[in-house]
Design a protein around this motif. Structure first.
Motif, PDB file in Angstrom:
ATOM      1  N   TRP A 217       0.866  -1.179   0.000  1.00  0.00           N
ATOM      2  CA  TRP A 217       0.000   0.000   0.000  1.00  0.00           C
ATOM      3  C   TRP A 217       0.901   1.227   0.000  1.00  0.00           C
ATOM      4  CZ3 TRP A 217       1.129  -2.990   4.154  1.00  0.00           C
ATOM      5  CH2 TRP A 217       1.718  -2.375   5.251  1.00  0.00           C
ATOM      6  N   GLU A 218       0.404   2.302  -0.575  1.00  0.00           N
ATOM      7  CA  GLU A 218       1.181   3.535  -0.648  1.00  0.00           C
ATOM      8  C   GLU A 218       1.001   4.352   0.627  1.00  0.00           C
ATOM      9  OE1 GLU A 218       1.476   4.682  -5.349  1.00  0.00           O
ATOM     10  OE2 GLU A 218      -0.315   5.307  -4.251  1.00  0.00           O
ATOM     11  N   ASN A 219       2.103   4.792   1.175  1.00  0.00           N
ATOM     12  CA  ASN A 219       2.099   5.678   2.332  1.00  0.00           C
ATOM     13  C   ASN A 219       2.148   7.115   1.803  1.00  0.00           C
ATOM     14  OD1 ASN A 219       2.396   6.923   4.811  1.00  0.00           O
ATOM     15  ND2 ASN A 219       4.568   6.404   5.022  1.00  0.00           N
ATOM     16  N   LEU A 220       1.009   7.801   1.871  1.00  0.00           N
ATOM     17  CA  LEU A 220       0.908   9.141   1.297  1.00  0.00           C
ATOM     18  C   LEU A 220       0.947  10.216   2.379  1.00  0.00           C
ATOM     19  CD1 LEU A 220      -1.892   8.581  -1.393  1.00  0.00           C
ATOM     20  CD2 LEU A 220       0.578   8.209  -1.578  1.00  0.00           C
ATOM     21  N   GLN A 221       1.533  11.356   2.036  1.00  0.00           N
ATOM     22  CA  GLN A 221       1.539  12.507   2.935  1.00  0.00           C
ATOM     23  C   GLN A 221       0.913  13.695   2.231  1.00  0.00           C
ATOM     24  OE1 GLN A 221       5.081  13.449   5.224  1.00  0.00           O
ATOM     25  NE2 GLN A 221       4.764  15.645   4.916  1.00  0.00           N
ATOM     26  N   LYS A 222      -0.003  14.360   2.927  1.00  0.00           N
ATOM     27  CA  LYS A 222      -0.651  15.545   2.342  1.00  0.00           C
ATOM     28  C   LYS A 222       0.109  16.796   2.731  1.00  0.00           C
ATOM     29  CE  LYS A 222      -4.816  17.124   3.652  1.00  0.00           C
ATOM     30  NZ  LYS A 222      -6.288  17.221   3.758  1.00  0.00           N
ATOM     31  N   ILE A 223       0.258  17.691   1.761  1.00  0.00           N
ATOM     32  CA  ILE A 223       0.904  18.981   1.995  1.00  0.00           C
ATOM     33  C   ILE A 223      -0.061  20.080   1.565  1.00  0.00           C
ATOM     34  CG2 ILE A 223       2.786  20.501   1.285  1.00  0.00           C
ATOM     35  CD1 ILE A 223       4.516  18.003   0.958  1.00  0.00           C
ATOM     36  N   ILE A 224      -0.412  20.955   2.498  1.00  0.00           N
ATOM     37  CA  ILE A 224      -1.305  22.067   2.190  1.00  0.00           C
ATOM     38  C   ILE A 224      -0.457  23.181   1.594  1.00  0.00           C
ATOM     39  CG2 ILE A 224      -2.931  23.742   3.139  1.00  0.00           C
ATOM     40  CD1 ILE A 224      -3.525  21.664   5.351  1.00  0.00           C
ATOM     41  N   VAL A 225      -0.660  23.458   0.327  1.00  0.00           N
ATOM     42  CA  VAL A 225       0.224  24.352  -0.428  1.00  0.00           C
ATOM     43  C   VAL A 225      -0.242  25.801  -0.317  1.00  0.00           C
ATOM     44  CG1 VAL A 225       1.236  24.855  -2.681  1.00  0.00           C
ATOM     45  CG2 VAL A 225       0.718  22.481  -2.046  1.00  0.00           C
ATOM     46  N   THR A 226       0.666  26.651   0.116  1.00  0.00           N
ATOM     47  CA  THR A 226       0.442  28.099   0.060  1.00  0.00           C
ATOM     48  C   THR A 226       1.549  28.772  -0.749  1.00  0.00           C
ATOM     49  OG1 THR A 226       1.594  28.345   2.188  1.00  0.00           O
ATOM     50  CG2 THR A 226      -0.814  28.203   2.243  1.00  0.00           C
ATOM     51  N   ASP A 227       2.699  28.102  -0.787  1.00  0.00           N
ATOM     52  CA  ASP A 227       3.845  28.619  -1.539  1.00  0.00           C
ATOM     53  C   ASP A 227       4.525  27.441  -2.237  1.00  0.00           C
ATOM     54  OD1 ASP A 227       7.121  28.977  -1.123  1.00  0.00           O
ATOM     55  OD2 ASP A 227       6.090  30.717  -2.021  1.00  0.00           O
ATOM     56  N   SER A 228       4.791  27.589  -3.534  1.00  0.00           N
ATOM     57  CA  SER A 228       5.309  26.474  -4.334  1.00  0.00           C
ATOM     58  C   SER A 228       6.633  25.932  -3.804  1.00  0.00           C
ATOM     59  CB  SER A 228       5.486  26.907  -5.791  1.00  0.00           C
ATOM     60  OG  SER A 228       4.276  27.324  -6.354  1.00  0.00           O
ATOM     61  N   LYS A 229       7.576  26.795  -3.533  1.00  0.00           N
ATOM     62  CA  LYS A 229       8.916  26.352  -3.152  1.00  0.00           C
ATOM     63  C   LYS A 229       8.943  25.751  -1.750  1.00  0.00           C
ATOM     64  CE  LYS A 229      11.399  29.390  -6.312  1.00  0.00           C
ATOM     65  NZ  LYS A 229      12.438  30.428  -6.494  1.00  0.00           N
ATOM     66  N   THR A 230       8.150  26.312  -0.854  1.00  0.00           N
ATOM     67  CA  THR A 230       8.071  25.745   0.498  1.00  0.00           C
ATOM     68  C   THR A 230       7.458  24.354   0.456  1.00  0.00           C
ATOM     69  OG1 THR A 230       7.828  27.949   1.458  1.00  0.00           O
ATOM     70  CG2 THR A 230       7.153  26.071   2.807  1.00  0.00           C
ATOM     71  N   ALA A 231       6.375  24.206  -0.320  1.00  0.00           N
ATOM     72  CA  ALA A 231       5.722  22.909  -0.449  1.00  0.00           C
ATOM     73  C   ALA A 231       6.635  21.890  -1.129  1.00  0.00           C
ATOM     74  CB  ALA A 231       4.422  23.058  -1.243  1.00  0.00           C
ATOM     75  N   ASN A 232       7.413  22.340  -2.095  1.00  0.00           N
ATOM     76  CA  ASN A 232       8.365  21.457  -2.780  1.00  0.00           C
ATOM     77  C   ASN A 232       9.406  20.921  -1.791  1.00  0.00           C
ATOM     78  OD1 ASN A 232      11.353  21.645  -4.237  1.00  0.00           O
ATOM     79  ND2 ASN A 232       9.843  20.472  -5.409  1.00  0.00           N
ATOM     80  N   LYS A 233       9.891  21.784  -0.933  1.00  0.00           N
ATOM     81  CA  LYS A 233      10.876  21.378   0.071  1.00  0.00           C
ATOM     82  C   LYS A 233      10.272  20.343   1.026  1.00  0.00           C
ATOM     83  CE  LYS A 233      13.938  23.292   3.640  1.00  0.00           C
ATOM     84  NZ  LYS A 233      14.358  24.534   4.343  1.00  0.00           N
ATOM     85  N   GLN A 234       9.029  20.575   1.448  1.00  0.00           N
ATOM     86  CA  GLN A 234       8.349  19.636   2.338  1.00  0.00           C
ATOM     87  C   GLN A 234       8.140  18.287   1.655  1.00  0.00           C
ATOM     88  OE1 GLN A 234       4.809  21.912   3.131  1.00  0.00           O
ATOM     89  NE2 GLN A 234       5.670  22.853   4.989  1.00  0.00           N
ATOM     90  N   ALA A 235       7.790  18.316   0.367  1.00  0.00           N
ATOM     91  CA  ALA A 235       7.543  17.086  -0.378  1.00  0.00           C
ATOM     92  C   ALA A 235       8.812  16.260  -0.519  1.00  0.00           C
ATOM     93  CB  ALA A 235       6.968  17.419  -1.754  1.00  0.00           C
TER      94      ALA A 235
END
Length: 387
Positions: A82-100
């Motif tokens: 099964w895939e272990n997925l993490q949700k990221i609430i995006v407000t800024d592209s580069k910040t969300a990219n770093k979190q991902a």
């Protein structure tokens, strides 16, 4: 089997259900044990205090739905995935990219980007350095979902990524989950077979009502596609069900199993002969849970049992939500729940641990029957309203 194994239980007498009833009745001084200790599950299902093999004989096609999720050609020896997925609430592209990138490098198999609160997001920046063809990339989209999907497919083509290697789920946010919008999302992703664009959710509280609602919503979506002349197998392959997993451990196991069985039954009504129970994608979600007496780690405790239920029930992907998305420790704990169940508890080594369990098999059957009845009542009511 050796003689020693044959004689292992020779000194232990076999006991039948009748023997248990006699002993229980005696201990209760003549009271009816089934009347005293039965309990209600869902809103119409009564469960008994004792089940044995004799109770499974009344369940039709029980073996046909067991052990369907085994990975027959998996070279690692794992029976379940099964895939272990993490949700990221995006407000800024580069910040969300770093979190991902941090999540993907630390146990996540895929990312769910929630774009419903974002404005002017650059998918190029958001997906920078992320290997789209090697991990699952999903999106939660709102009213502008068509623009985002067009930009995503353009990005995939510009990078020369093989369409067959793209995977993920398109979640339409609440208020946008209409048959017409599902059709538009389907058309936008028709050339990406692994991108599941028909994500159907339910907020019903009881298990049987949730299943009935999901089945009824699916029928509405499929019927809306009739004029497109699309192949039914193509439509079914794009469907994923979003199941919220509560604290009811055994009930959630049965809910996922019953849903898979009933959806297979529904697929046969549409003459999808090549569609099998294991082909249905089930996405399990463990919502954040706070209980004051179990703080500070109440959600970790709940998420663990909820994730166990989802996996044993047969989910294909799993999202454990943290109590606070801005708290990096809580996010990491939520992400690690699935990893620990896989890497340390070996939940991926057995394909269907619930198969043959007297209680769970009976519960699955009762739940499926109740949900199917509610689904039929919904269909009947809808026909009467049309007439």
């Amino acid at each position: 089997m050796s003689e020693r194994q044959k004689n292992l239980f020779i000194d232990f007498k076999n006991s039948s259900k009748e023997d248990w009833v006699k002993k229980a009745t005696s201990d209760l001084k003549g009271e009816d044990v089934f009347e005293k200790y039965n309990w209600n599950f869902d809103d119409k299902i009564t469960l008994e205090p004792y089940y044995d093999n004799s109770d499974l004989k009344a369940i039709e096609n029980i073996e046909a739905f067991q052990n369907r999720l085994i990975l027959k050609e998996n070279p690692t020896g794992e029976n379940r995935y099964w895939e272990n997925l993490q949700k990221i609430i995006v407000t800024d592209s580069k910040t969300a990219n770093k979190q991902a990138l941090e999540a993907l490098n630390n146990g996540a198999d895929g990312i769910i980007f929630d774009l419903t609160r974002a404005q002017g997001i650059s998918l190029t920046d958001l997906l920078d350095d992320i290997l789209i063809d090697y991990c699952s990339i999903s999106f939660v989209l709102g009213a502008d979902f068509k623009e985002h999907l067009a930009a995503y497919t353009d990005l995939i083509d510009s990078k020369g990524i093989d369409h067959q290697s793209v995977s993920g789920i398109i979640f339409l946010s609440e208020g946008h989950q209409s048959p017409d919008n599902y059709l538009e999302a389907f058309k936008a992703t028709i050339n990406l077979p692994g991108l599941l664009s028909l994500s159907i959710m339910s907020t019903e509280q009881t298990a049987s009502s949730a299943i009935a609602h999901l089945l009824h919503s699916t029928v509405s979506v499929i019927n809306a596609f009739e004029a497109t002349q699309l192949d039914i197998h193509q439509i079914l392959s794009k469907i994923t069900f979003g199941l919220q997993v509560s604290t009811d451990y055994f009930g959630e196991i049965a809910k996922a199993r019953a849903l898979r069985n009933l959806f297979f039954q529904l697929s046969q009504a549409y003459k999808a002969d090549g569609f099998n129970p294991e082909n249905l994608h089930i996405h399990a979600i463990s919502p954040a849970w706070t209980e004051e007496k179990y703080q500070p780690h109440a959600n970790m405790l709940k998420a663990t049992t909820a994730a166990m239920s989802a996996i044993l029930g047969g989910c294909d992907s799993l999202l454990v939500e943290p109590e606070d998305y801005s708290n990096t420790l809580m996010v990491r704990i939520a992400r690690n729940v699935s990893s620990i169940l896989k890497e340390e508890s070996y939940f991926n080594k057995t394909n269907d641990p619930a198969a043959g369990s007297y209680y769970l098999e009976v519960l699955t059957d009762k739940l499926a029957r109740t949900a199917w009845q509610k689904f039929q009542e919904k269909v009947k009511q809808e026909k009467e309203e049309i007439q």
